[in-house]
Design an enzyme around this catalytic site. Structure first.
Site, PDB file in Angstrom:
ATOM      1  N   HIS A 116     -36.267 -15.473  10.628  1.00 51.77           N
ATOM      2  CA  HIS A 116     -34.917 -14.922  10.762  1.00 51.77           C
ATOM      3  C   HIS A 116     -33.898 -15.927  10.243  1.00 51.77           C
ATOM      4  O   HIS A 116     -34.178 -17.132  10.178  1.00 51.77           O
ATOM      5  CB  HIS A 116     -34.622 -14.616  12.226  1.00 51.77           C
ATOM      6  CG  HIS A 116     -35.405 -13.483  12.784  1.00 51.77           C
ATOM      7  ND1 HIS A 116     -35.094 -12.902  13.986  1.00 51.77           N
ATOM      8  CD2 HIS A 116     -36.490 -12.812  12.317  1.00 51.77           C
ATOM      9  CE1 HIS A 116     -35.936 -11.922  14.236  1.00 51.77           C
ATOM     10  NE2 HIS A 116     -36.816 -11.856  13.238  1.00 51.77           N
ATOM     11  N   GLU A 162     -31.315 -17.246  11.587  1.00 56.10           N
ATOM     12  CA  GLU A 162     -31.041 -18.334  12.528  1.00 56.10           C
ATOM     13  C   GLU A 162     -32.138 -19.384  12.513  1.00 56.10           C
ATOM     14  O   GLU A 162     -31.855 -20.582  12.568  1.00 56.10           O
ATOM     15  CB  GLU A 162     -30.901 -17.796  13.964  1.00 56.10           C
ATOM     16  CG  GLU A 162     -29.806 -16.782  14.143  1.00 56.10           C
ATOM     17  CD  GLU A 162     -30.282 -15.342  14.022  1.00 56.10           C
ATOM     18  OE1 GLU A 162     -29.741 -14.479  14.722  1.00 56.10           O
ATOM     19  OE2 GLU A 162     -31.203 -15.070  13.211  1.00 56.10           O
ATOM     20  N   CYS A 220     -31.469 -12.293  18.197  1.00 54.70           N
ATOM     21  CA  CYS A 220     -32.507 -11.640  19.000  1.00 54.70           C
ATOM     22  C   CYS A 220     -32.969 -12.627  20.079  1.00 54.70           C
ATOM     23  O   CYS A 220     -32.611 -13.807  20.041  1.00 54.70           O
ATOM     24  CB  CYS A 220     -33.681 -11.232  18.098  1.00 54.70           C
ATOM     25  SG  CYS A 220     -34.671 -12.621  17.511  1.00 54.70           S
TER      26      CYS A 220
END
Length: 138
Positions: free
Chosen positions: A46, A48, A76
């Site tokens: 992801h 991040e 998430c």
């Protein structure tokens, strides 16, 4: 957040879900990332996570307590957990994620000292993801 949006556009250009992230420390961008799950065949890639890895390399340690993450969509639970372990100082996100955002599951996933700001350029950030999936369904 504009830099995070540029990262999201880069993800869209690679047919990845358009989420982008940047990490700022002492007024300077030290890391950027966008979703790379398709390219790397890695469900953990992801935006991040990519940015956290680059930022810890840039600061030379695993803690990012003096840093701010700007991300286009609410992290998430997996990313929130990683941000907690990195002790990120602040998280700023654009649009909420009503299906998979960490706050839906447990708002306490982040480190207790992490400041959170939501809704920054929310429409622009959210519309990018909505449009991506709308085009996928055609």
């Amino acid at each position: 957040m504009r830099d995070a949006l540029r990262e999201a556009m880069a993800a869209a250009g690679e047919d990845e879900i358009p989420i982008g992230a940047v990490i700022v420390c002492k007024g300077r961008i030290i890391a950027k990332g966008h979703n790379m799950t398709e390219r790397l065949n890695d469900p953990t890639a992801h935006a991040e996570m990519i940015a956290i890895t680059a930022a810890t390399e840039a600061v030379g340690g695993k803690y990012l307590n003096d840093c701010t993450l700007y991300v286009t969509v609410e992290p998430c639970p997996m990313c929130a957990g990683a941000l907690a372990w990195a002790q990120i100082g602040k998280v700023v996100y654009g649009s909420s994620d009503p299906k998979r955002g960490y706050s839906l599951f447990s708002p306490s996933l982040l480190h207790p000292k992490t400041e959170v700001v939501s809704g920054v350029l929310a429409d622009e950030c959210g519309n990018m993801v909505t449009e991506f999936f709308r085009n996928k369904r055609k």
